[in-house]
Write a protein that holds these residues in place. Structure first.
Motif, mmCIF file in Angstrom:
data_model
loop_
_atom_site.group_PDB
_atom_site.id
_atom_site.type_symbol
_atom_site.label_atom_id
_atom_site.label_comp_id
_atom_site.label_asym_id
_atom_site.label_seq_id
_atom_site.Cartn_x
_atom_site.Cartn_y
_atom_site.Cartn_z
ATOM 1 N N TYR A 273 0.959 -1.121 0.097
ATOM 2 C CA TYR A 273 0.127 0.107 -0.006
ATOM 3 C C TYR A 273 0.762 1.313 0.073
ATOM 4 N N ARG A 274 1.893 1.326 0.782
ATOM 5 C CA ARG A 274 2.753 2.330 0.826
ATOM 6 C C ARG A 274 3.509 2.649 -0.577
ATOM 7 N N LEU A 275 3.914 1.636 -1.056
ATOM 8 C CA LEU A 275 4.450 1.766 -2.534
ATOM 9 C C LEU A 275 3.619 2.113 -3.307
ATOM 10 N N ILE A 276 2.212 1.726 -3.421
ATOM 11 C CA ILE A 276 0.924 2.153 -4.563
ATOM 12 C C ILE A 276 0.970 3.782 -4.254
ATOM 13 N N LYS A 277 0.963 4.029 -3.035
ATOM 14 C CA LYS A 277 0.719 5.718 -2.727
ATOM 15 C C LYS A 277 2.015 6.418 -3.006
ATOM 16 N N VAL A 283 9.173 3.450 -9.410
ATOM 17 C CA VAL A 283 8.749 2.082 -9.032
ATOM 18 C C VAL A 283 7.528 1.528 -9.844
ATOM 19 N N ASN A 284 7.701 0.779 -10.856
ATOM 20 C CA ASN A 284 6.463 0.408 -11.684
ATOM 21 C C ASN A 284 5.788 -0.795 -10.773
ATOM 22 N N PHE A 285 4.692 -1.175 -10.935
ATOM 23 C CA PHE A 285 3.744 -2.241 -10.097
ATOM 24 C C PHE A 285 4.495 -3.468 -10.107
ATOM 25 N N ALA A 286 4.977 -3.904 -11.041
ATOM 26 C CA ALA A 286 5.713 -5.409 -11.177
ATOM 27 C C ALA A 286 6.856 -5.288 -10.018
ATOM 28 N N HIS A 287 7.720 -4.275 -10.100
ATOM 29 C CA HIS A 287 8.656 -3.732 -9.233
ATOM 30 C C HIS A 287 8.088 -3.957 -7.831
ATOM 31 N N MET A 288 6.966 -3.172 -7.509
ATOM 32 C CA MET A 288 6.457 -3.324 -6.180
ATOM 33 C C MET A 288 6.178 -4.485 -5.778
ATOM 34 N N LEU A 289 5.415 -5.371 -6.351
ATOM 35 C CA LEU A 289 5.159 -6.568 -6.249
ATOM 36 C C LEU A 289 6.563 -7.684 -5.668
ATOM 37 N N ALA A 290 7.463 -7.465 -6.509
ATOM 38 C CA ALA A 290 8.784 -7.935 -5.993
ATOM 39 C C ALA A 290 9.214 -7.578 -4.755
ATOM 40 N N LEU A 291 9.036 -6.301 -4.508
ATOM 41 C CA LEU A 291 9.859 -5.542 -3.538
ATOM 42 C C LEU A 291 8.868 -6.299 -2.089
ATOM 43 N N THR A 292 7.634 -6.284 -2.568
ATOM 44 C CA THR A 292 6.946 -6.539 -1.363
ATOM 45 C C THR A 292 6.834 -7.993 -0.747
ATOM 46 N N ARG A 646 14.676 -1.541 -2.605
ATOM 47 C CA ARG A 646 14.470 -2.587 -1.464
ATOM 48 C C ARG A 646 15.088 -2.227 -0.248
ATOM 49 N N SER A 647 16.272 -1.765 -0.049
ATOM 50 C CA SER A 647 16.893 -1.417 1.128
ATOM 51 C C SER A 647 16.235 -0.283 1.837
ATOM 52 N N LEU A 648 15.868 0.721 1.068
ATOM 53 C CA LEU A 648 15.428 1.960 1.787
ATOM 54 C C LEU A 648 14.065 2.024 1.885
ATOM 55 N N HIS A 649 13.099 1.029 1.418
ATOM 56 C CA HIS A 649 11.889 1.165 1.654
ATOM 57 C C HIS A 649 11.116 -0.183 2.301
ATOM 58 N N THR A 650 11.405 -1.388 1.617
ATOM 59 C CA THR A 650 10.741 -2.492 2.070
ATOM 60 C C THR A 650 11.419 -3.770 2.756
ATOM 61 N N ASP A 651 12.959 -3.704 2.914
ATOM 62 C CA ASP A 651 13.596 -4.833 3.709
ATOM 63 C C ASP A 651 14.023 -3.941 4.967
ATOM 64 N N SER A 652 13.980 -4.677 6.165
ATOM 65 C CA SER A 652 14.546 -4.248 7.453
ATOM 66 C C SER A 652 16.011 -4.121 7.445
ATOM 67 N N PRO A 726 22.236 -6.314 -20.351
ATOM 68 C CA PRO A 726 21.412 -5.606 -21.281
ATOM 69 C C PRO A 726 20.270 -4.725 -20.387
ATOM 70 N N TYR A 727 19.855 -3.622 -21.175
ATOM 71 C CA TYR A 727 18.832 -2.981 -20.298
ATOM 72 C C TYR A 727 17.635 -3.770 -20.289
ATOM 73 N N ALA A 728 16.963 -3.716 -18.912
ATOM 74 C CA ALA A 728 15.678 -4.352 -18.312
ATOM 75 C C ALA A 728 15.070 -3.565 -17.250
ATOM 76 N N LYS A 729 13.855 -3.702 -17.098
ATOM 77 C CA LYS A 729 13.254 -3.292 -16.096
ATOM 78 C C LYS A 729 13.668 -3.707 -14.656
ATOM 79 N N ALA A 730 14.164 -2.758 -13.936
ATOM 80 C CA ALA A 730 14.501 -3.399 -12.437
ATOM 81 C C ALA A 730 13.412 -4.089 -11.550
ATOM 82 N N ILE A 731 13.847 -5.116 -10.998
ATOM 83 C CA ILE A 731 12.982 -6.088 -10.185
ATOM 84 C C ILE A 731 13.636 -6.019 -8.610
ATOM 85 N N ASP A 732 14.510 -5.378 -8.353
ATOM 86 C CA ASP A 732 15.009 -5.409 -7.169
ATOM 87 C C ASP A 732 14.880 -4.362 -6.139
#
Length: 732
Positions: A273-277, A283-292, A646-652, A726-732
């Protein structure tokens, strides 16, 4: 919950306070823990010093040992030839010292990287997949034998090459003339040696899905880890308690059963919810799901004898308790010479020893986490560790030093604390001379943008001095990490240091330009189809504009267009032996900002050595795992947090921030001497940004040439140059 410390009022009494000093604000306002005075901080550079200090503290413990880590290997030796850490904890437990170990464990993540070596999927001793082989059975030694075969072959071919050169160089005792050069045999032997080196460097590490998950080259340790956890979980180990933790999904009934503390706990859904807000930018939605759903508990700390406030000691660490984190500051190429476990390293990492009132906050962080993982029935009948230690206050710890410091965290479970992120932004906003990042990742574009905008603001106010940004990090080397790294480098004008990513973007650009040209040259006669063509053309134009914003200029299109992935590594290699060749990249000159991005590389022979006849140098990346920020010889922040979302928002995460000039200068001088060979100060004893900037570039340019010629480096410092990702959308 966090507290807003900006509301605190400090009263000054003229008779009691003869002088005051006002400084810039360096502390986090919205944090659980306040700044505390009287702290002693001891920097620990690399595993030899960090694990050595932790080993000594644990060995001297009289009352308690508390450990939080991302990973744990009970068979690891914190000092070469010492007891395994599992043995040491066992011995201390039999002497009445209470040990508590809390490690992150996620069954799905463990299939990728086993964080608890030997614990098994169900905690019964084994691998990430399950319990592994039966108890007390011998582990396989085939990996070890294969490595020994490779090492024997290396020695043999080295001897053959030496004989070849000796025969070409001189007359032997029988009076035979020198043999003519044999370039074909020479190339064959060098190719064999290069292949063996590649195999030795590519093999090793931990088993993930077989045995006990232990190290591939140590059958004894593989068996030990499994047996250690069997004894632990069977209750055959005194005073040693081991728990695992992960993030929960909010289920009201589950929270009620687990006890009052957990009712207020924030879980994965709250993080999403915090990421969506919009808490984390870009951070795109797929990235949000991976981080969560794959968030980890990434904190690392040790606390020894907290009950004995006169002798208590703590550690805030970047090091995990896995053997690949152990290395010396020499970062030798060869594992055996470096006294590393075979197949692990080289490794750059940082930790610190802390004493004083801040230990109260380390205890609170540990006790809260420990109580959260207490079995839910037990919570209703016994006091938690936090309650048992409630009588110990910060004032019970005497001042141990002159540093004022603040424990900071990323902790989604407790009020969504992000005080590490706040401290980064605050410190970068205070930069007047230089900022130094030494971090495993460099993937947070907002920090780079902040520095670029700060430099522009200084210029607008009439400042004529540059800001300097020094970065030591790793190449991404995985496509899921590339877009955020690329965006961060682009904010600093350094995106051409990722030519493989730019090649991917260029391919996309050429494809879209071709599609657009075709649509514009071939309008359809049917008006409905023509309208669809026009809509598609508008989409293509917008996408082309976005690619232009990502640095795909006409020059880049011309230089990289048509190249294959295999062609990119050749860009940096010399085309001839004549004269100076142009660099395969162009770095943008950002007004008011001088930037240098580096990696670290080990070589054999060691840096600064000379080659004997026929010898060539070999190279290995030094993996940078550090998480350090230093600003202006004034402020330092060491934590477990990487520079990524990841480290700045979702991991402890856990860290310590200190506006202490002596500590900050120590970090800068020691690390820059280690990496670049020197660290320059001005006539006032502060960092000379320009001289160090010149030095770093000179070292990296020289090392670029030496590496291309297979000659030893002059130091470990090498320019960031990612020809793999190669260039790709981040998921970390």
């Amino acid at each position: 919950m966090t507290t807003d410390y900006s509301k605190e009022v400090i009263q000054l009494t003229p008779k009691a306070h003869k002088s005051t000093a006002l400084t810039m604000d360096w502390f986090a306002r919205k944090a659980l823990y306040p700044p505390r005075a009287g702290i002693q901080v001891t920097p620990l550079i690399n595993g030899e010093h960090a694990f050595g200090a932790v080993y000594d503290a644990i060995r001297g413990a009289q009352k308690s040992i508390e450990i939080i880590s991302w990973g744990f290997d009970p068979a690891m030796c914190f000092k070469p030839d010492s007891d395994r850490i599992g043995e040491l904890l066992d011995v201390q437990g039999r002497h009445g010292v209470k040990t508590r170990v809390l490690i992150w464990k996620n069954p799905l993540a463990n299939f990728v990287e086993n964080t608890i070596i030997g614990d098994g999927l169900a905690g019964s001793g084994g691998t990430a997949m399950g319990s592994g082989v039966a108890r007390a059975s011998a582990a396989s030694d085939k990996d070890l034998k294969y490595r020994q075969t490779l090492e024997f072959q290396r020695t043999y071919y080295q001897d053959e090459l030496a004989k070849l050169y000796a025969a070409q160089r001189q007359v032997d005792g029988a009076g035979k003339p020198p043999q003519p050069p044999n370039p074909a045999r020479e190339r064959e032997l060098q190719a064999m040696l290069a292949d063996i080196e590649a195999q030795l460097n590519g093999e090793g590490g931990y088993n993930t899905l077989k045995g006990s998950g232990g190290p591939k080259y140590s059958p004894q340790d593989e068996q030990y880890t499994r047996e250690w956890f069997n004894r632990l979980h069977d209750g055959r180990m005194q005073n040693v308690e081991f728990r695992t933790r992960d993030f929960s999904t909010e289920v009201p009934l589950n929270a009620i059963m687990r006890g009052p503390q957990v009712v207020q706990e924030k879980g994965r859904l709250a993080t999403l919810y915090r990421l969506i807000k919009g808490e984390a930018p870009d951070v795109n939605f797929a990235h949000m799901l991976a981080l969560t759903f794959f968030a980890s508990h990434h904190q690392k700390m040790v606390l020894v004898d907290y009950e004995d406030t006169a002798n208590a000691v703590g550690f805030v660490m970047g090091h995990n308790m896995h053997r690949n984190y152990w290395d010396t500051s020499a970062h030798l190429y060869d594992d055996k010479a470096a006294r590393r476990s075979p197949g692990f390293g080289p490794w750059q990492d940082l930790s610190m020893k802390v004493q004083g009132p801040v230990l109260h906050d380390l205890n609170h962080n540990f006790s809260t986490a420990w109580d959260r993982e207490t079995f839910w029935i037990k919570k209703w009948f016994t006091d938690g560790l936090r309650d048992q230690r409630e009588a110990i206050k910060p004032d019970n710890f005497k001042a141990a030093g002159s540093t004022m410091a603040q424990i900071c965290r990323t902790q989604p479970q407790e009020g969504a604390e992000t005080s590490i992120l706040e401290l980064y932004h605050k410190a970068l906003g205070n930069v007047r001379n230089y900022a130094y990042f030494e971090n495993q990742y460099f993937r947070y574009p907002a920090f780079a943008k902040q520095l670029r905008e700060l430099a522009a603001a200084y210029i607008a106010k009439g400042r004529d001095k540059d800001l300097y940004v020094f970065v030591v990090t790793n190449n991404p080397n995985k496509r899921g990490f590339s877009s955020t790294t690329y965006a961060t480098l682009q904010e600093l004008g350094q995106e051409q240091l990722m030519p493989q990513a730019q090649r991917t973007l260029t391919e996309d650009m050429l494809r879209k330009r071709s599609q657009l040209a075709y649509l514009e040259a071939n309008p359809h006669t049917d008006p409905y189809v023509q309208r669809a063509q026009l809509n598609r053309a508008e989409i293509l134009k917008r996408e082309i504009t976005e690619l232009e914003k990502k640095g795909v200029t006409p020059e880049v299109e011309q230089r990289l267009g048509g190249l294959k992935a295999k062609d990119i590594p050749e860009l940096g290699k010399p085309k001839s032996n004549d004269g100076e060749e142009p660099k395969p990249y162009t770095l943008k000159d950002i007004p008011g900002l001088k930037v240098v991005i580096a990696t670290l590389t080990a070589c054999t022979p060691d840096p600064g050595s000379t080659l004997s006849e026929g010898q060539q140098a070999y190279f290995r990346d030094i993996y940078v795992h550090s998480k350090l920020l230093v600003v202006d010889d004034v402020f330092s922040l060491l934590s477990s947090a990487n520079i990524n979302a990841r480290s700045l928002h979702t991991d402890s995460e856990l860290g310590l921030a200190a506006p202490d000039a002596e500590l900050a200068k120590h970090w800068r001088e020691e690390l820059w001497k280690l990496h670049a060979g020197e660290s320059f100060n001005d006539d006032k004893g502060s960092c000379d940004g320009l001289e160090n900037f010149i030095k770093w570039n000179k070292v990296m340019d020289e090392n670029w040439k030496n590496k291309n010629k297979n000659e030893p480096l002059i130091t470990h410092l090498t320019r960031f140059w990612d020809v793999e990702t190669p260039y790709a959308k981040a998921i970390d």
